[in-house]
Write a protein that holds these residues in place. Structure first.
Motif, PDB file in Angstrom:
ATOM      1  N   ASN A  16     -14.043  70.759  24.632  1.00 59.99           N
ATOM      2  CA  ASN A  16     -13.088  71.626  23.921  1.00 59.99           C
ATOM      3  C   ASN A  16     -13.670  72.321  22.694  1.00 59.99           C
ATOM      4  N   GLN A  17     -14.894  72.802  22.806  1.00 54.42           N
ATOM      5  CA  GLN A  17     -15.502  73.491  21.668  1.00 54.42           C
ATOM      6  C   GLN A  17     -16.170  74.791  22.095  1.00 54.42           C
ATOM      7  N   VAL A  18     -15.581  75.488  23.048  1.00 58.87           N
ATOM      8  CA  VAL A  18     -16.210  76.708  23.561  1.00 58.87           C
ATOM      9  C   VAL A  18     -16.418  77.730  22.450  1.00 58.87           C
ATOM     10  N   ASP A  19     -15.412  77.954  21.610  1.00 62.47           N
ATOM     11  CA  ASP A  19     -15.551  78.949  20.545  1.00 62.47           C
ATOM     12  C   ASP A  19     -16.652  78.574  19.562  1.00 62.47           C
ATOM     13  N   ARG A  20     -16.726  77.315  19.204  1.00 64.74           N
ATOM     14  CA  ARG A  20     -17.784  76.890  18.262  1.00 64.74           C
ATOM     15  C   ARG A  20     -19.156  76.976  18.927  1.00 64.74           C
ATOM     16  N   LEU A  21     -19.255  76.588  20.191  1.00 70.56           N
ATOM     17  CA  LEU A  21     -20.533  76.662  20.894  1.00 70.56           C
ATOM     18  C   LEU A  21     -21.005  78.099  21.050  1.00 70.56           C
ATOM     19  N   ASP A  38     -15.240  77.869  31.607  1.00 65.44           N
ATOM     20  CA  ASP A  38     -15.794  77.621  30.272  1.00 65.44           C
ATOM     21  C   ASP A  38     -17.239  78.112  30.192  1.00 65.44           C
ATOM     22  N   ILE A  39     -18.027  77.770  31.218  1.00 60.41           N
ATOM     23  CA  ILE A  39     -19.424  78.185  31.235  1.00 60.41           C
ATOM     24  C   ILE A  39     -19.514  79.707  31.228  1.00 60.41           C
ATOM     25  N   ALA A  40     -18.683  80.355  32.045  1.00 64.37           N
ATOM     26  CA  ALA A  40     -18.695  81.823  32.102  1.00 64.37           C
ATOM     27  C   ALA A  40     -18.313  82.419  30.750  1.00 64.37           C
ATOM     28  N   ARG A  95     -28.397  71.601  42.098  1.00 61.32           N
ATOM     29  CA  ARG A  95     -27.739  72.678  42.859  1.00 61.32           C
ATOM     30  C   ARG A  95     -26.270  72.806  42.470  1.00 61.32           C
ATOM     31  N   ALA A  96     -25.599  71.667  42.337  1.00 68.42           N
ATOM     32  CA  ALA A  96     -24.176  71.695  41.966  1.00 68.42           C
ATOM     33  C   ALA A  96     -23.986  72.272  40.569  1.00 68.42           C
ATOM     34  N   MET A  97     -24.872  71.922  39.648  1.00 66.21           N
ATOM     35  CA  MET A  97     -24.755  72.415  38.279  1.00 66.21           C
ATOM     36  C   MET A  97     -25.058  73.906  38.197  1.00 66.21           C
ATOM     37  N   ARG A  98     -25.977  74.366  39.015  1.00 67.95           N
ATOM     38  CA  ARG A  98     -26.265  75.814  39.024  1.00 67.95           C
ATOM     39  C   ARG A  98     -25.052  76.613  39.492  1.00 67.95           C
ATOM     40  N   ARG A  99     -24.293  76.040  40.411  1.00 68.84           N
ATOM     41  CA  ARG A  99     -23.113  76.754  40.907  1.00 68.84           C
ATOM     42  C   ARG A  99     -22.068  76.938  39.811  1.00 68.84           C
ATOM     43  N   LEU A 100     -22.148  76.136  38.758  1.00 60.58           N
ATOM     44  CA  LEU A 100     -21.237  76.306  37.624  1.00 60.58           C
ATOM     45  C   LEU A 100     -21.606  77.505  36.763  1.00 60.58           C
ATOM     46  N   GLY A 101     -22.810  78.020  36.950  1.00 59.34           N
ATOM     47  CA  GLY A 101     -23.245  79.162  36.167  1.00 59.34           C
ATOM     48  C   GLY A 101     -24.147  78.826  35.001  1.00 59.34           C
ATOM     49  N   LEU A 102     -24.637  77.582  34.951  1.00 60.10           N
ATOM     50  CA  LEU A 102     -25.548  77.203  33.872  1.00 60.10           C
ATOM     51  C   LEU A 102     -26.810  78.048  33.914  1.00 60.10           C
TER      52      LEU A 102
END
Length: 236
Positions: A16-21, A38-40, A95-102
């Protein structure tokens, strides 16, 4: 339009810190704590999020690649790094983490030269497999000094965790002078390689935090200062 350059890097394992990150250029986070949206939201604001990966410890259920011993601090099982099942498990997670857009990965638990030195070649092979699978994503290795100089050909950056300060029973404290001198020599070696170098330190007082940042700055290393669980972000 890209936002102005922010703070170089953050390590944050909370939620819960997207804005700060979004005020950092690069952030290391636990991928299961953030949604694809969130990642996007971070990426569109010019942030490069990196997902956490442990390469020699497993916090999951019992598996054939696990050793009997566990990390006394965090509870994860040490693994046989060369076990084919472990490699498959790690690469599937990538592979799974890449699909999140990292936009890259933080490679942790690389310091096994004193505990399981026979696994160092397997660890280097695993890093190479991640590099091949993820290129051109950013790879940041945590220490991994026993893998140098070969490691520097496979990653984009190295983190010097606990460069100046450490956890102690009473909280946090600087390393003694002899250890600081050894760390200085390691830092000079890292800065001679063709990679980016960062520092991560731990502190619970402004004075210790500033000392850690100032010492890292003398070596040209951006330094993030957090608490032991990396569950908080410094005040803006």
């Amino acid at each position: 339009m890209r936002r102005p350059l922010g703070e170089p890097i953050a390590f944050y394992y909370g939620t819960n810190q997207v804005d700060r990150l979004a005020t950092f250029d690069r952030v290391v986070l636990q991928s299961d704590a953030y949604s694809e949206q969130d990642i996007a939201a971070l990426v569109v604001r010019g942030v490069r999020p990196l997902g956490y990966l442990s390469l020699s410890e497993d916090v999951g259920p019992a598996a054939e690649w696990q050793r009997a011993d566990r990390n006394p601090d965090w509870g994860g099982a040490f693994v046989h790094v060369g076990h084919p099942g472990w490699s498959d498990h790690v690469l599937a997670k990538v592979r799974a983490m890449r699909r999140l857009g990292l936009r890259g990965f933080f490679l942790d638990t690389l310091n096994i030269e004193l505990t399981f030195p026979q696994d160092l070649p397997h660890l280097l092979t695993l890093v190479a497999a991640i590099r091949e699978l993820t290129y051109p994503d950013y790879l940041l290795a945590n220490r991994g000094f026993g893998l140098l100089p070969d490691l520097a050909d496979l990653v984009d950056g190295v983190l010097f965790e606990s460069f100046t300060s450490r956890w102690v029973e009473a909280g946090y404290a600087p390393w003694p002078p002899d250890v600081l001198e050894v760390h200085s020599r390691y830092a000079e070696m890292l800065l001679g390689l063709d990679i980016e170098v960062y520092a991560l330190d731990y502190a619970d007082t402004p004075r210790l935090a500033e000392y850690a940042r100032a010492r890292a700055a003398r070596f040209g290393m951006p330094c993030f200062v957090g608490t032991r669980d990396l569950g908080t972000l410094p005040a803006r």
